[in-house]
Enzyme design. Structure first.
Site, PDB file in Angstrom:
ATOM      1  N   HIS A   1      -0.710  -1.485   8.647  1.00  0.00           N
ATOM      2  CA  HIS A   1      -2.086  -1.507   7.923  1.00  0.00           C
ATOM      3  C   HIS A   1      -3.102  -2.643   7.129  1.00  0.00           C
ATOM      4  CE1 HIS A   1       1.876   0.255   5.887  1.00  0.00           C
ATOM      5  NE2 HIS A   1       1.649   1.222   6.222  1.00  0.00           N
TER       6      HIS A   1
ATOM      7  N   ARG B   1      -2.787   6.184  13.536  1.00  0.00           N
ATOM      8  CA  ARG B   1      -2.148   6.072  14.716  1.00  0.00           C
ATOM      9  C   ARG B   1      -2.644   6.653  15.777  1.00  0.00           C
ATOM     10  NH1 ARG B   1       3.480   5.246  11.355  1.00  0.00           N
ATOM     11  NH2 ARG B   1       3.050   7.107  10.392  1.00  0.00           N
TER      12      ARG B   1
ATOM     13  N   LYS C   1      10.548   8.874  -1.589  1.00  0.00           N
ATOM     14  CA  LYS C   1      10.929   7.974   0.014  1.00  0.00           C
ATOM     15  C   LYS C   1      11.964   7.257  -0.526  1.00  0.00           C
ATOM     16  CE  LYS C   1       6.817   8.806   2.194  1.00  0.00           C
ATOM     17  NZ  LYS C   1       5.994   8.260   3.511  1.00  0.00           N
TER      18      LYS C   1
ATOM     19  N   SER D   1       6.148   1.077   8.538  1.00  0.00           N
ATOM     20  CA  SER D   1       7.473   0.688   7.586  1.00  0.00           C
ATOM     21  C   SER D   1       8.814   1.073   7.865  1.00  0.00           C
ATOM     22  CB  SER D   1       6.956   1.212   5.981  1.00  0.00           C
ATOM     23  OG  SER D   1       5.333   0.471   5.754  1.00  0.00           O
TER      24      SER D   1
HETATM   25  O1  PNS Z   1       1.804   5.553   3.079  1.00  0.00           O
HETATM   26  P1  PNS Z   1       2.207   7.376   2.570  1.00  0.00           P
HETATM   27  O2  PNS Z   1       4.044   7.535   1.989  1.00  0.00           O
HETATM   28  O3  PNS Z   1       2.088   7.756   3.994  1.00  0.00           O
HETATM   29  O4  PNS Z   1       0.852   7.677   1.959  1.00  0.00           O
HETATM   30  C1  PNS Z   1       1.117   9.047   1.657  1.00  0.00           C
HETATM   31  C2  PNS Z   1       0.282   8.979   0.455  1.00  0.00           C
HETATM   32  C3  PNS Z   1       0.295   8.782  -1.247  1.00  0.00           C
HETATM   33  C4  PNS Z   1      -1.402   9.251   0.228  1.00  0.00           C
HETATM   34  C5  PNS Z   1       0.360  10.929  -0.874  1.00  0.00           C
HETATM   35  O5  PNS Z   1       1.737  11.072  -0.545  1.00  0.00           O
HETATM   36  C6  PNS Z   1      -0.348  10.671  -2.343  1.00  0.00           C
HETATM   37  O6  PNS Z   1      -1.262  10.856  -1.548  1.00  0.00           O
HETATM   38  N1  PNS Z   1       0.657  10.945  -2.808  1.00  0.00           N
HETATM   39  C7  PNS Z   1       0.053  11.521  -4.520  1.00  0.00           C
HETATM   40  C8  PNS Z   1       0.389  13.095  -4.647  1.00  0.00           C
HETATM   41  C9  PNS Z   1      -0.716  13.791  -4.460  1.00  0.00           C
HETATM   42  O7  PNS Z   1      -1.658  13.577  -4.627  1.00  0.00           O
HETATM   43  N2  PNS Z   1      -0.625  14.547  -3.479  1.00  0.00           N
HETATM   44  C10 PNS Z   1      -0.812  15.668  -2.852  1.00  0.00           C
HETATM   45  C11 PNS Z   1      -1.675  15.124  -1.280  1.00  0.00           C
HETATM   46  S1  PNS Z   1      -2.428  16.353  -0.354  1.00  0.00           S
END
Ligand code: PNS
Length: 166
Positions: free
Chosen positions: A17, A90, A41, A128
């Site tokens: 990150h 990645r 999560k 993570s």
């Molecule tokens: O680090 P991560 O868990 O891969 O991040 C995922 C994240 C936070 C980018 C994604 O879960 C997100 O955008 N969540 C907010 C809710 C949302 O907008 N969902 C629709 C996305 S298609």
């Protein structure tokens, strides 16, 4: 002025990150790191702890801001008056999920694009979740997270393990 949002769970922030944050800080005028609050999560760290950890590892970068967010990412991006979302890629295994997210975000908010930075090869295997798994066994996580983060993760992992029924 080009403003990006780099969203994620950051539970905890890894060197992968940090690499994406440093590289996007060179490309963009301003980068807002968005830390997701309502994370399904069940995170190891509270959102405030995750924000504080990100602040401690990005303090040397003047154009980075760390904010927590709740709800839809596209709403957060709009509220920040940002132009784009930045995500790290990645490996090919990330691609399907990232493609689905970026396409969905663009359908629900047509003005918002996602740009992808390919992760430094050194961190292409890193996540993570892997860091947390190693920490649960008090393994060495010094190659994956900054020293001050490693201390916090190992301590929290030990606390969690001690509270679990055996
Ligand atoms: O680090 P991560 O868990 O891969 O991040 C995922 C994240 C936070 C980018 C994604 O879960 C997100 O955008 N969540 C907010 C809710 C949302 O907008 N969902 C629709 C996305 S298609």
């Amino acid at each position: 002025m080009a403003v990006a949002v780099y969203p994620g769970s950051f539970d905890p922030v890894t060197l992968g990150h940090q690499d994406i944050i440093e590289r996007s800080s060179k490309i963009m005028d301003r980068v807002i790191v968005g830390v997701l609050k309502n994370n399904s999560k069940s995170p190891l760290f509270s959102v405030q702890e995750r924000v504080n950890m990100l602040k401690s590892v990005t303090g040397h970068l003047p154009n980075i801001e760390i904010l927590a967010f709740d709800g839809l990412l596209v709403d957060f991006v709009r509220n920040c008056q940002a132009d784009v979302i930045v995500r790290g890629l990645r490996a090919i295994t990330d691609f399907e999920y990232e493609l689905q997210m970026s396409q969905t975000n663009r359908v629900i908010s047509p003005g918002i694009d996602t740009i992808f930075l390919t992760t430094n090869l050194k961190y292409s295997y890193l996540s993570s979740s892997i860091v947390k798994e190693i920490a649960m066994y008090q393994g060495d996580i010094s190659a994956f997270v900054a020293p001050e983060i490693a201390v916090k993760v190992l301590r929290r992992a030990a606390d969690v393990k001690n509270k679990r029924p055996s």
